[in-house]
Write an enzyme that holds these catalytic residues in place. Structure first.
Site, mmCIF file in Angstrom:
data_model
loop_
_atom_site.group_PDB
_atom_site.id
_atom_site.type_symbol
_atom_site.label_atom_id
_atom_site.label_comp_id
_atom_site.label_asym_id
_atom_site.label_seq_id
_atom_site.Cartn_x
_atom_site.Cartn_y
_atom_site.Cartn_z
ATOM 1 N N CYS A 95 0.812 -1.228 0.000
ATOM 2 C CA CYS A 95 0.000 0.000 0.000
ATOM 3 C C CYS A 95 0.840 1.271 0.000
ATOM 4 O O CYS A 95 0.323 2.346 -0.308
ATOM 5 C CB CYS A 95 -0.943 0.012 1.201
ATOM 6 S SG CYS A 95 -2.065 -1.394 1.237
ATOM 7 N N HIS A 358 -9.159 2.747 -2.617
ATOM 8 C CA HIS A 358 -7.758 2.474 -2.287
ATOM 9 C C HIS A 358 -7.157 1.526 -3.324
ATOM 10 O O HIS A 358 -7.136 0.313 -3.138
ATOM 11 C CB HIS A 358 -7.692 1.856 -0.892
ATOM 12 C CG HIS A 358 -6.337 1.384 -0.463
ATOM 13 N ND1 HIS A 358 -5.160 1.941 -0.945
ATOM 14 C CD2 HIS A 358 -5.961 0.408 0.411
ATOM 15 C CE1 HIS A 358 -4.134 1.328 -0.383
ATOM 16 N NE2 HIS A 358 -4.593 0.388 0.427
ATOM 17 N N CYS A 388 -0.813 2.460 6.598
ATOM 18 C CA CYS A 388 -0.344 1.156 7.046
ATOM 19 C C CYS A 388 -0.045 0.309 5.816
ATOM 20 O O CYS A 388 -0.479 0.624 4.708
ATOM 21 C CB CYS A 388 -1.381 0.482 7.939
ATOM 22 S SG CYS A 388 -2.972 0.181 7.142
ATOM 23 N N GLY A 390 0.475 -3.856 4.370
ATOM 24 C CA GLY A 390 0.303 -5.269 4.611
ATOM 25 C C GLY A 390 1.581 -5.958 5.050
ATOM 26 O O GLY A 390 2.681 -5.557 4.678
#
Length: 402
Positions: A95, A358, A388, A390
């Site tokens: 991300c 997203h 954040c 993964g």
């Protein structure tokens, strides 16, 4: 002989509208074409720049395979018509891929190895599924079922959000209210035209089939707004949704980010390139930090990354005027805001990923475009993009309006 560290400036920043995956208006648009569109659009914002001076295209992509594989950064550069001398490299920090691309491009300039760089991000979650077409985790991930860290990696992000909600005591009602606010802020921003400066409209093809004649009709339309915002959203409606990842949990589709398609691109330049080509800097890249956290509570990553980025910049969180905190889940967003004591009015003033979407590896570049234009539009000084990541990471990048 050592070189003096120099500043890197953003001189162009744009993005596509964000489409809902699978059924949205970008579902049939290839990600390499999305990337090429944003590269061309960013270049059009700096007509005085000689494209031959661009050193490289660094593009973030979280699942770099299939239609966005084979080094999509270089493919996008070729499709965009950039000179053959412009290189391309695809990077993956899930991300945070897009914001990492910005950081890497800025660092090339800051150490004197380049004067002009492209930083970008792209993701089509319509064409390439969340785990890719052939996921193959190491069997050791499953070797110890009592290891909650590995459990978080193996069984998905939703369960990590449930873990965060439990540990940080984030209630279902607080998550739903946060999600509702995301939609309402995004809707208000759209109505006010606040996204206009950052979005490059996209022309998409719609196909329909007449079964009797077996003819396919293709019509074109231009899209210029993010597709995920739901004006009809209510707290009551969100409260009726069933939980997705745990029968006794609190995380639902309504208080989680939307899977999406999109791309963003920025051009970064040194001060000497700005003077040489008569460019107008939009912002200065200030600092970046990435930190690791336990994978089973990956959502708290910004709790570690934000203070580090601030420390590198010599700033306090009170100095940041605008936070683009990626709303992977309402639970983790609230955990970050509450733990760090962030001013909620400064966090995602135009909504976040719960409403806007997203598109994984593209999000960092997209939200960088958002914060850069927001700082200029509102005459603010410092903005941050943070998320954040993964498997247990957090990332944060800081920009200064100039």
């Amino acid at each position: 002989m050592s070189k003096q560290i120099q500043d890197a400036y953003i001189v162009a920043a744009t993005r596509t509208p964000i489409g809902r995956s699978h059924k949205g208006y970008l579902r049939n648009t290839r990600p390499d074409e999305l990337l090429a569109t944003t590269l061309r659009a960013a270049l059009a914002q700096v007509p005085g720049l000689d494209p031959a001076t661009i050193e490289d295209v660094i593009c973030g992509c979280a699942i770099p395979e299939a239609q966005q594989g084979l080094n999509v950064a270089r493919i996008g550069a070729v499709l965009a018509g950039l000179p053959n001398s412009v290189g391309g490299i695809t990077v993956n920090r899930f991300c945070a891929s897009g914001i990492s691309a910005v950081q890497m491009a800025a660092d090339r300039i800051r150490v004197g190895e380049a004067d002009v760089m492209f930083a970008a991000g792209v993701e089509s979650m319509s064409m390439v599924p969340m785990m890719g077409n052939g996921p193959s985790l190491s069997p050791n991930i499953f070797s110890n079922t009592d290891d909650v860290d590995n459990y978080g990696i193996a069984y998905g992000m939703g369960l990590t959000a449930e873990k965060v909600a439990q540990q940080w005591k984030i209630s279902r009602s607080a998550q739903d209210e946060f999600a509702y606010a995301s939609h309402m802020k995004a809707l208000a921003a759209m109505k006010a035209g606040a996204f206009t400066d950052e979005i490059t409209p996209i022309t998409v093809d719609d196909r329909s089939v007449d079964l009797d004649s077996a003819k396919v009709t293709v019509t074109q339309r231009t899209v210029n707004l993010d597709e995920g915002v739901r004006p009809e959203t209510t707290v009551e409606g969100l409260g009726k949704l069933k939980t997705v990842f745990s029968a006794r949990g609190s995380v639902t589709a309504g208080n989680s980010s939307q899977t999406s398609d999109g791309a963003g691109a920025l051009i970064l330049a040194s001060e000497s390139a700005i003077k040489r080509f008569g460019l107008t800097p939009l912002a200065r890249f200030v600092s970046f930090a990435s930190k690791g956290v336990p994978p089973h509570i990956m959502g708290i990553g910004p709790i570690e990354a934000i203070p580090a980025a601030l420390r590198y910049a010599g700033l306090q969180h009170q100095d940041i005027d605008w936070f683009e905190l990626n709303e992977a889940f309402a639970a983790q967003s609230l955990a970050v805001i509450n733990t760090l004591g962030l001013d909620p009015s400064k966090v995602n003033p135009m909504g976040g990923a719960i409403a806007l979407g997203h598109p994984l590896g593209a999000t960092g570049a997209i939200r960088a475009a958002t914060v850069i234009h927001a700082l200029r539009r509102n005459n603010l000084k410092y903005g941050m993009v943070t998320m954040c990541v993964g498997m247990g990471q957090g990332a944060a990048g800081i920009f200064e309006r100039v």
